[in-house]
Design a protein around this motif. Structure first.
Motif, PDB file in Angstrom:
ATOM      1  N   ALA A   3       2.213   1.187  20.910  1.00  0.00           N
ATOM      2  CA  ALA A   3       1.989   1.674  21.946  1.00  0.00           C
ATOM      3  C   ALA A   3       1.016   1.140  22.749  1.00  0.00           C
ATOM      4  N   ARG A   4      -0.148   1.047  22.006  1.00  0.00           N
ATOM      5  CA  ARG A   4      -1.500   0.560  22.858  1.00  0.00           C
ATOM      6  C   ARG A   4      -1.341  -0.872  23.028  1.00  0.00           C
ATOM      7  N   ILE A   5      -0.628  -1.791  22.319  1.00  0.00           N
ATOM      8  CA  ILE A   5      -0.332  -3.167  22.589  1.00  0.00           C
ATOM      9  C   ILE A   5       0.315  -3.222  23.918  1.00  0.00           C
ATOM     10  N   TRP A   6       1.310  -2.484  24.137  1.00  0.00           N
ATOM     11  CA  TRP A   6       2.260  -2.317  25.390  1.00  0.00           C
ATOM     12  C   TRP A   6       1.091  -2.149  26.538  1.00  0.00           C
ATOM     13  N   ASN A   7       0.272  -1.187  26.315  1.00  0.00           N
ATOM     14  CA  ASN A   7      -0.730  -0.857  27.652  1.00  0.00           C
ATOM     15  C   ASN A   7      -1.707  -1.855  27.554  1.00  0.00           C
ATOM     16  N   GLY A   8      -2.305  -2.345  26.700  1.00  0.00           N
ATOM     17  CA  GLY A   8      -3.554  -3.159  26.535  1.00  0.00           C
ATOM     18  C   GLY A   8      -3.248  -4.666  26.137  1.00  0.00           C
ATOM     19  N   GLY A   9      -2.092  -5.162  26.150  1.00  0.00           N
ATOM     20  CA  GLY A   9      -1.839  -6.648  25.705  1.00  0.00           C
ATOM     21  C   GLY A   9      -2.022  -6.835  24.248  1.00  0.00           C
ATOM     22  N   LEU A  39      10.422   4.867  20.788  1.00  0.00           N
ATOM     23  CA  LEU A  39       8.826   4.486  21.315  1.00  0.00           C
ATOM     24  C   LEU A  39       9.117   3.892  22.654  1.00  0.00           C
ATOM     25  N   ILE A  40      10.172   2.822  23.026  1.00  0.00           N
ATOM     26  CA  ILE A  40      10.495   2.597  24.190  1.00  0.00           C
ATOM     27  C   ILE A  40      10.770   3.770  25.267  1.00  0.00           C
ATOM     28  N   SER A  41      11.673   4.705  24.797  1.00  0.00           N
ATOM     29  CA  SER A  41      11.997   5.882  25.424  1.00  0.00           C
ATOM     30  C   SER A  41      10.732   6.531  26.215  1.00  0.00           C
ATOM     31  N   ALA A  42       9.852   6.796  25.034  1.00  0.00           N
ATOM     32  CA  ALA A  42       8.412   7.522  25.540  1.00  0.00           C
ATOM     33  C   ALA A  42       7.881   6.599  26.442  1.00  0.00           C
ATOM     34  N   LEU A  43       7.602   5.279  25.958  1.00  0.00           N
ATOM     35  CA  LEU A  43       6.839   4.428  27.257  1.00  0.00           C
ATOM     36  C   LEU A  43       7.543   4.480  28.669  1.00  0.00           C
ATOM     37  N   VAL A  69     -10.100   1.678  25.509  1.00  0.00           N
ATOM     38  CA  VAL A  69      -9.387   2.190  26.623  1.00  0.00           C
ATOM     39  C   VAL A  69      -8.036   2.625  26.535  1.00  0.00           C
ATOM     40  N   THR A  70      -7.204   2.206  25.241  1.00  0.00           N
ATOM     41  CA  THR A  70      -5.732   2.465  25.168  1.00  0.00           C
ATOM     42  C   THR A  70      -5.593   3.971  24.470  1.00  0.00           C
ATOM     43  N   LYS A  91       8.092  -6.541  18.937  1.00  0.00           N
ATOM     44  CA  LYS A  91       8.424  -6.929  17.717  1.00  0.00           C
ATOM     45  C   LYS A  91       7.442  -8.308  17.411  1.00  0.00           C
ATOM     46  N   HIS A  92       6.977  -8.850  18.563  1.00  0.00           N
ATOM     47  CA  HIS A  92       6.336 -10.057  18.070  1.00  0.00           C
ATOM     48  C   HIS A  92       4.789  -9.801  17.952  1.00  0.00           C
ATOM     49  N   TYR A  93       4.054  -9.151  18.896  1.00  0.00           N
ATOM     50  CA  TYR A  93       2.797  -8.754  18.692  1.00  0.00           C
ATOM     51  C   TYR A  93       2.547  -7.463  17.967  1.00  0.00           C
ATOM     52  N   GLY A  94       3.522  -6.647  17.642  1.00  0.00           N
ATOM     53  CA  GLY A  94       3.340  -5.211  16.935  1.00  0.00           C
ATOM     54  C   GLY A  94       3.675  -5.415  15.559  1.00  0.00           C
ATOM     55  N   ARG A  95       4.159  -6.636  15.308  1.00  0.00           N
ATOM     56  CA  ARG A  95       5.031  -6.674  13.817  1.00  0.00           C
ATOM     57  C   ARG A  95       3.946  -6.379  12.993  1.00  0.00           C
ATOM     58  N   GLY A  96       4.303  -5.350  11.932  1.00  0.00           N
ATOM     59  CA  GLY A  96       3.538  -4.643  10.873  1.00  0.00           C
ATOM     60  C   GLY A  96       2.759  -3.637  11.322  1.00  0.00           C
ATOM     61  N   LYS A  97       2.812  -3.567  12.459  1.00  0.00           N
ATOM     62  CA  LYS A  97       1.723  -2.327  13.200  1.00  0.00           C
ATOM     63  C   LYS A  97       2.400  -0.889  13.263  1.00  0.00           C
TER      64      LYS A  97
END
Length: 110
Positions: A83-89, A7-11, A97-98, A71-77
């Motif tokens: 990816a959408r959290i990375w873009n939109g917080g 995922l990070i590589s794609a980001l 919008v994400t 890992k913190h905000y996306g745990r269990g997601k």
């Protein structure tokens, strides 16, 4: 399901086309993952680390910050939600919008 590393590589491809020295958002985002100061401060608070925003042009450090954030905000997601959290917080997975950002990431996932 793709790994967080995939995922990070794609980001990185979506955010900077792989340019470690990229500057965006009127100078407020830097590095391969276009990281803002607030993200670095948040990760330092969450993990007790001491990353510097100016170091986010270092791909290894930028990836580590991104991984800690996800890992913190996306745990269990799902990968999409992360990816959408990375873009939109932290609540980016709920922001319509994400969705377009996710489609771009999805095309670059391996």
């Amino acid at each position: 399901m793709p790994t967080i590393s995939n995922l990070i590589s794609a980001l990185i491809i979506v955010e900077s086309s792989g340019n470690d020295l990229a500057i965006g958002d009127n100078g407020r985002a830097i590095g391969p993952l276009q990281i803002h100061r607030g993200v670095v401060q948040d990760v330092n608070r969450i993990t007790g680390s001491h990353y510097r925003w100016e170091s986010m042009t270092n791909r290894v450090q930028a990836r580590a910050v991104c991984e800690a954030y996800l890992k913190h905000y996306g745990r269990g997601k799902t990968t999409e939600e992360q990816a959408r959290i990375w873009n939109g917080g932290p609540t980016g997975d709920r922001k319509p919008v994400t969705l377009a950002y996710w489609r771009r990431v999805q095309r670059n996932l391996k």
